[in-house]
Design an enzyme around this catalytic site. Structure first.
Site, PDB file in Angstrom:
ATOM      1  N   LYS A   1     -10.392  -5.737   5.117  1.00  0.00           N
ATOM      2  CA  LYS A   1      -9.991  -5.983   6.497  1.00  0.00           C
ATOM      3  C   LYS A   1     -11.048  -5.470   7.471  1.00  0.00           C
ATOM      4  O   LYS A   1     -11.543  -4.354   7.346  1.00  0.00           O
ATOM      5  CB  LYS A   1      -8.658  -5.287   6.777  1.00  0.00           C
ATOM      6  CG  LYS A   1      -8.142  -5.520   8.174  1.00  0.00           C
ATOM      7  CD  LYS A   1      -6.832  -4.800   8.396  1.00  0.00           C
ATOM      8  CE  LYS A   1      -6.393  -4.918   9.838  1.00  0.00           C
ATOM      9  NZ  LYS A   1      -5.249  -4.056  10.110  1.00  0.00           N
TER      10      LYS A   1
ATOM     11  N   TYR B   1      -0.056   6.804   6.644  1.00  0.00           N
ATOM     12  CA  TYR B   1       0.435   6.145   5.439  1.00  0.00           C
ATOM     13  C   TYR B   1       1.141   7.100   4.488  1.00  0.00           C
ATOM     14  O   TYR B   1       1.913   6.672   3.642  1.00  0.00           O
ATOM     15  CB  TYR B   1      -0.740   5.488   4.683  1.00  0.00           C
ATOM     16  CG  TYR B   1      -1.078   4.114   5.169  1.00  0.00           C
ATOM     17  CD1 TYR B   1      -1.512   3.898   6.473  1.00  0.00           C
ATOM     18  CD2 TYR B   1      -0.983   3.028   4.336  1.00  0.00           C
ATOM     19  CE1 TYR B   1      -1.834   2.636   6.921  1.00  0.00           C
ATOM     20  CE2 TYR B   1      -1.310   1.752   4.776  1.00  0.00           C
ATOM     21  CZ  TYR B   1      -1.727   1.570   6.068  1.00  0.00           C
ATOM     22  OH  TYR B   1      -2.043   0.319   6.499  1.00  0.00           O
TER      23      TYR B   1
ATOM     24  N   HIS C   1      -9.726   2.566   5.237  1.00  0.00           N
ATOM     25  CA  HIS C   1      -9.408   2.881   6.627  1.00  0.00           C
ATOM     26  C   HIS C   1     -10.659   3.334   7.371  1.00  0.00           C
ATOM     27  O   HIS C   1     -11.530   3.988   6.799  1.00  0.00           O
ATOM     28  CB  HIS C   1      -8.348   3.988   6.707  1.00  0.00           C
ATOM     29  CG  HIS C   1      -6.986   3.515   6.365  1.00  0.00           C
ATOM     30  ND1 HIS C   1      -6.038   4.326   5.798  1.00  0.00           N
ATOM     31  CD2 HIS C   1      -6.385   2.303   6.495  1.00  0.00           C
ATOM     32  CE1 HIS C   1      -4.923   3.652   5.611  1.00  0.00           C
ATOM     33  NE2 HIS C   1      -5.116   2.414   6.033  1.00  0.00           N
TER      34      HIS C   1
ATOM     35  N   ARG D   1       1.231  -0.296  -0.574  1.00  0.00           N
ATOM     36  CA  ARG D   1       0.013   0.375  -0.094  1.00  0.00           C
ATOM     37  C   ARG D   1       0.338   1.776   0.401  1.00  0.00           C
ATOM     38  O   ARG D   1      -0.364   2.743   0.091  1.00  0.00           O
ATOM     39  CB  ARG D   1      -0.583  -0.503   1.004  1.00  0.00           C
ATOM     40  CG  ARG D   1      -1.916  -0.130   1.510  1.00  0.00           C
ATOM     41  CD  ARG D   1      -2.424  -1.278   2.407  1.00  0.00           C
ATOM     42  NE  ARG D   1      -3.424  -0.830   3.335  1.00  0.00           N
ATOM     43  CZ  ARG D   1      -4.684  -0.601   3.016  1.00  0.00           C
ATOM     44  NH1 ARG D   1      -5.092  -0.762   1.789  1.00  0.00           N
ATOM     45  NH2 ARG D   1      -5.543  -0.201   3.923  1.00  0.00           N
TER      46      ARG D   1
ATOM     47  N   HIS E   1       2.935  -4.383   1.702  1.00  0.00           N
ATOM     48  CA  HIS E   1       2.319  -3.294   2.475  1.00  0.00           C
ATOM     49  C   HIS E   1       2.988  -1.957   2.153  1.00  0.00           C
ATOM     50  O   HIS E   1       2.331  -0.909   2.195  1.00  0.00           O
ATOM     51  CB  HIS E   1       2.374  -3.597   3.972  1.00  0.00           C
ATOM     52  CG  HIS E   1       1.344  -2.842   4.743  1.00  0.00           C
ATOM     53  ND1 HIS E   1       0.001  -3.149   4.690  1.00  0.00           N
ATOM     54  CD2 HIS E   1       1.449  -1.772   5.558  1.00  0.00           C
ATOM     55  CE1 HIS E   1      -0.673  -2.303   5.442  1.00  0.00           C
ATOM     56  NE2 HIS E   1       0.183  -1.457   5.982  1.00  0.00           N
TER      57      HIS E   1
ATOM     58  N   ARG F   1      -4.384  -4.517   0.314  1.00  0.00           N
ATOM     59  CA  ARG F   1      -3.568  -5.348   1.192  1.00  0.00           C
ATOM     60  C   ARG F   1      -3.313  -6.671   0.472  1.00  0.00           C
ATOM     61  O   ARG F   1      -4.130  -7.103  -0.345  1.00  0.00           O
ATOM     62  CB  ARG F   1      -4.306  -5.625   2.499  1.00  0.00           C
ATOM     63  CG  ARG F   1      -4.599  -4.387   3.315  1.00  0.00           C
ATOM     64  CD  ARG F   1      -5.526  -4.732   4.487  1.00  0.00           C
ATOM     65  NE  ARG F   1      -5.797  -3.567   5.301  1.00  0.00           N
ATOM     66  CZ  ARG F   1      -6.848  -2.760   5.129  1.00  0.00           C
ATOM     67  NH1 ARG F   1      -7.737  -3.007   4.182  1.00  0.00           N
ATOM     68  NH2 ARG F   1      -7.023  -1.712   5.913  1.00  0.00           N
TER      69      ARG F   1
END
Length: 183
Positions: free
Chosen positions: A45, A156, A147, A124, A121, A17
């Site tokens: 994150k 994704y 994740h 990603r 993003h 990210r």
């Protein structure tokens, strides 16, 4: 430009990210860890109010070579003694908004129409899709991206329009190769 190249290649190859890449320090690069080297994402994150979720991300697709070049040739040209891996012109940590703005500026400078411009993003998502199409296990991609569950990783992945046909060809080729070995 050289910093931007190394930064955006890192986002693409490691699936980071922009906020994670903005907090990376030089000490987070471990070129001797594992067969490819790894990036220690110390401030991954958080999920559902938890604290930062650290993870180790492999430097796939010769990302280690790019980062070695960046550290040897480019990073020393920035001011200050900051520990920041990707720093601004003053040697301070870049913020994620600056990273997004820089990529948007580069897309416009390249002359990309608005509908073809992309964000950090998006890199990603491209990382997840590229690795999935290569046959990397979905759980491995999940761990790489940090994740919480594999369902997020599945969102994704956007396979190409020829993904089914390509997978079929690979399957047939593998089957024929195995049959030939048995004869």
């Amino acid at each position: 430009m050289a910093r931007d190249y190394a930064l955006f290649r890192t986002l693409y190859h490691a699936g980071l990210r922009s906020a994670e890449s903005s907090t990376l320090e030089i000490r987070d690069l471990h070129f001797d860890r594992g067969p490819f080297g790894k990036i220690h994402v110390r401030l991954g994150k958080a999920a559902k109010g938890s604290g930062p979720r650290p993870r180790w991300v492999p430097m796939l697709d010769d990302l280690g070579l790019i980062l070695h070049w960046y550290l040897d040739e480019v990073r020393p040209k920035f001011r200050g003694n900051s520990p920041a891996l990707f720093c601004d012109e003053g040697g301070r940590f870049m913020n994620s908004g600056s990273i997004r703005n820089r990529l948007a500026t580069l897309c416009r400078a390249e002359g990309r129409p608005v509908h073809e411009q992309f964000s950090p993003h998006s890199l990603r998502h491209a990382c997840a899709t590229r690795n999935y199409e290569r046959g990397v296990d979905l759980v491995a991609i999940q761990q790489m991206l940090g994740h919480w569950n594999v369902g997020a990783t599945m969102r994704y992945v956007t396979p190409s329009s020829t993904f089914v046909e390509d997978a079929y060809r690979r399957g047939i080729t593998t089957t024929l190769a195995e049959a030939t070995k048995e004869e």
